[in-house]
Design a protein around this motif. Structure first.
Motif, short mmCIF file in Angstrom:
data_model
loop_
_atom_site.label_atom_id
_atom_site.label_comp_id
_atom_site.label_asym_id
_atom_site.label_seq_id
_atom_site.Cartn_x
_atom_site.Cartn_y
_atom_site.Cartn_z
N PHE A 1 -3.85 -10.67 2.84
CA PHE A 1 -3.37 -9.35 3.23
C PHE A 1 -2.63 -9.45 4.56
N ARG B 1 -1.35 -0.62 -11.64
CA ARG B 1 -1.23 0.75 -11.13
C ARG B 1 -0.14 1.43 -11.94
N SER C 1 0.83 -1.20 0.00
CA SER C 1 0.00 0.00 0.00
C SER C 1 0.87 1.26 0.00
N ASN D 1 -5.15 3.52 0.74
CA ASN D 1 -4.50 2.48 1.56
C ASN D 1 -5.47 1.45 2.14
N LYS D 2 -6.71 1.46 1.68
CA LYS D 2 -7.66 0.47 2.19
C LYS D 2 -8.46 -0.22 1.07
N THR D 3 -8.38 0.34 -0.13
CA THR D 3 -9.13 -0.22 -1.25
C THR D 3 -8.17 -0.93 -2.19
N VAL D 4 -8.52 -2.15 -2.59
CA VAL D 4 -7.72 -2.88 -3.59
C VAL D 4 -8.64 -3.35 -4.71
N THR E 1 0.71 -2.19 4.46
CA THR E 1 -0.03 -3.42 4.22
C THR E 1 0.43 -4.09 2.93
N LEU F 1 -10.25 -3.34 2.58
CA LEU F 1 -9.45 -4.11 3.53
C LEU F 1 -10.22 -4.33 4.83
N ALA G 1 -0.43 -6.98 0.03
CA ALA G 1 -1.38 -7.87 -0.62
C ALA G 1 -0.59 -8.85 -1.47
N TRP H 1 -3.46 -1.46 -5.27
CA TRP H 1 -3.96 -0.58 -4.22
C TRP H 1 -4.42 0.76 -4.79
#
Length: 683
Positions: free
Chosen positions: A155, A228, A133, A181-184, A138, A204, A140, A177
């Motif tokens: 994760f 990305r 992230s 920092n919480k959505t993948v 974090t 996440l 993944a 990501w």
């Protein structure tokens, strides 16, 4: 077991509008049938019995190959977002450790994933991909313990070391990501066809059953990817078939937004997109078969806004691009060799990164940072191990960072590389690279292993193999043939080896064999051929067409039942390959495939000695293709030459997992070659 296993004949009619065929061994595709498993095991037992005399040699070869590997080793770290990332191996370890250090290469090590611990007790284990992230907190990552390339996404909190509870099954193996920092975002696969066809958004720490479907591909000739951008500004969905592509993009800081189409897919148009310096750069074959680089504004991506940055060149094929703040880097092919071109945006002057060997390849390494004059690249050849360099694009200074160690007294000066352009029967010239140890005599008495692939536009390069030294040091030469179907000589080279031109791949290989015999590199009594997957199709074709040319053939996970497989859309990856072989629903393609399909063209004649290798869990060429082929060959061929089938009951298309386990497969293949030469000890 002195007699080979004989598969039961169970005739089945395969009916299509374009013809009816009888398949006596169709029943072997019943993966869960105990009779099928028993047959495969009996073939394995027969192979072991027939090769028992060279078992000590096989073990010697394995230990020799393993002895060349520096067991405690690490990759050269690369910098990304304040951390230095690298992989390393421990003594005796089969799998890598994925590590990083904060701030500098002298900082304390943080082990993100320990492959040895994760793979312990598993007959197969692989980590697909991983992504950290934006806040570096974090991880993944995807894992596969079956070898079907269906990865479970997990994760990990890199500060606490604890895993999040969610497990997302049947993914393509990696995640992307968003900037929060919480959505993948991740791609999901169809469990039957194994084709990635959906993209989901996951938050996440939440239940994956609540994940949001953001894209679904309805055309089963297209695969789906997620990425990305290097700038971190965009999340991209890549849609790709063999001949067409499409790109959708979304601002990474707006993960709940809608993806926009960059340019709708068009027939025979392949393109990929990156962004830099306030505009998009497009690597495209639009009106440029060998590809060109164009640019478009961020606000209008229509073709009418595209402008040339690097025009197409007839004699140069652009394979890859990498963008930096001040430079554009192109991985190009000229006369079959892959090289590196660096272009300065300020003056648009380009230059080739210089290397001096006759035949080599160089490719772009890990370059996640944008605002830097340094290009990370890798160089290798038949005689030079993989070598990592940093290249200063402004000063043109090349800095050696690491040459992969080869233990056991290896000296690259002991080996010779030669390059040839073989004239094919239709006048085309086929690049071919040969390597041997000094002292090899070109008098027709030496053994030679000939290799090629020739499909999907995948190019084969002269790269180093420490395992191959066990052949070269025992008097073998090795030849790599860049037959049609790859892209070594540009897009036309690919076009001339697919669909209704596929047979050019086979005749190119045979013409290279005839050249090697004519120039006294070897003789048919000591010429061996090897190919895998679509290269296994090549092996199946050449043994039907010119069995007299080869002493022995190694066919790895061979795609040999072309018509049946391409007629069954439920078989993994079939629909995505119509652009390679044709759709047999069309009679002209049905008839053409039928004219070369190795399984359908087995006939009563003498065949070379053959070692056929497959994996029970193969996700690309199902195990039953080589199993059926071997069964039919046994019932039809007129010689007493060896025909061996080995099925890895734990592995898939890539063979055994682990850096040492895979060497057992190579040692078996080499022992087979020496056995055929009557050299059962070679101690």
């Amino acid at each position: 077991m002195t007699n080979p296993p004989i598969a039961t004949v169970k005739a089945k009619e395969l009916v299509s509008p374009n013809g009816t065929r009888t398949d006596n061994y169709y029943w072997l595709n019943e993966r869960e049938n105990p009779q099928v498993l028993d047959y495969l095991k009996s073939e394995n037992a027969y192979t072991e019995q027939q090769m028992s005399a060279v078992k000590p040699l096989e073990e010697k070869l394995f230990n020799e190959m393993k002895g060349r590997i520096k067991e405690q080793d690490a990759s050269v770290p690369y910098r990304d977002h304040g951390y230095y990332y690298y992989t390393r191996y421990e003594t005796g370890g089969e799998y890598p450790l994925y590590c990083r250090k904060e701030g500098s290469q002298q900082g304390p090590e943080e082990v993100m994933l320990n492959g040895n611990e994760m793979g312990q007790g598993k007959s197969y284990f692989a980590i697909g991909g991983y992504a950290v992230s934006d806040d570096n907190q974090t991880l993944a990552y995807g894992v596969d313990s079956v070898s079907r390339r269906l990865y479970t996404l997990r994760f990990k909190n890199l500060k606490t070391g604890k895993l999040y509870p969610e497990k997302i099954a049947n993914t393509a193996g990696s995640a992307v990501w968003a900037a929060d920092n919480k959505t993948v975002f991740y791609a999901k696969k169809d469990v039957t066809t194994l084709l990635a066809f959906q993209v989901y958004r996951h938050t996440l720490g939440t239940d994956p059953s609540h994940d949001v479907l953001v894209y679904e591909e309805k055309d089963n000739t297209f695969g789906v990817g997620i990425e990305r951008s290097k700038s971190r500004r965009y999340i991209g969905i890549t849609l790709h078939s063999s001949l067409s592509s499409e790109y959708l993009y979304l601002e990474a800081n707006k993960p709940a937004g809608e993806f926009r189409v960059f340019l709708k897919r068009e027939p025979d148009h392949l393109y990929e997109v990156q962004d830099a310096n306030g505009q998009f750069y497009i690597l495209t074959n639009w009106e440029a078969p060998n590809f060109r680089v164009m640019a478009a504004p961020l606000t209008n991506t229509g073709k009418g806004q595209w402008e040339d940055v690097v025009p197409e060149r007839e004699d140069v094929f652009i394979e890859q691009m990498e963008l930096f703040k001040d430079h554009l880097v192109l991985n190009e092919r000229a006369e079959g060799l892959r090289e590196m071109r660096v272009i300065n945006f300020s003056d648009e002057v380009g230059h080739i990164v210089p290397f001096r060997e006759l035949a080599y390849t160089t490719y772009i390494g890990a370059n996640p940072e944008f605002d830097t004059p340094t290009l990370r690249l890798t160089y290798t050849s038949f005689t030079t191990p993989a070598t990592t360099y940093d290249y200063n694009m402004a000063t043109h200074k090349l800095t050696l960072l690491k040459e992969q160690p080869v233990l056991g007294g290896f000296n690259k000066e002991d080996y010779v590389t030669e390059r040839y352009f073989v004239t094919a029967r239709d006048g085309k010239t086929i690049p071919m690279t040969v390597v041997y140890k000094k002292g090899f005599k070109k008098d027709g008495t030496g053994p030679l292993l000939q290799y090629a692939y020739g499909s999907y536009g995948i190019s084969m390069d002269p790269t180093f193999s420490s395992a191959r030294l066990s052949l070269l040091n025992r008097g073998f030469a090795y030849a790599l043939c860049n037959i049609r179907g790859g892209q070594e000589l540009g897009r036309k080279w690919f076009e001339d080896g697919r669909m209704l031109h596929k047979k050019n791949s086979f005749t190119d290989f045979i013409d290279c064999s005839l050249f090697l015999v004519k120039d006294k590199f070897t003789s048919p009594a000591k010429l061996f051929a090897e190919g895998g997957s679509a290269g296994g199709l090549l092996m199946g074709a050449i043994v039907n067409m010119r069995p007299d040319l080869y002493k022995g053939v190694i066919a790895e996970v061979p795609f040999v039942d072309v018509v049946t497989t391409m007629s069954d859309a439920s078989i993994p990856l079939t629909t995505g390959e119509y652009d390679q072989w044709g759709n047999p629903a069309d009679k002209k393609y049905y008839d053409y495939m039928l004219s070369y399909s190795p399984y359908d063209n087995v006939k009563a004649q003498k065949y070379p000695n053959m070692l056929v290798l497959t994996g029970l869990h193969d996700s690309q060429v199902q195990y039953f293709e080589p199993a059926k082929w071997v069964a039919k060959l046994r019932a039809t061929k007129t010689d007493n030459n060896l025909l061996l089938l080995h099925t890895d009951m734990d592995a898939g298309h890539g063979g055994a997992s682990g850096r040492f386990k895979a060497l057992h497969d190579v040692a078996r293949q080499y022992a087979f070659l020496f056995m055929l030469l009557g050299q059962k000890s070679m101690m």
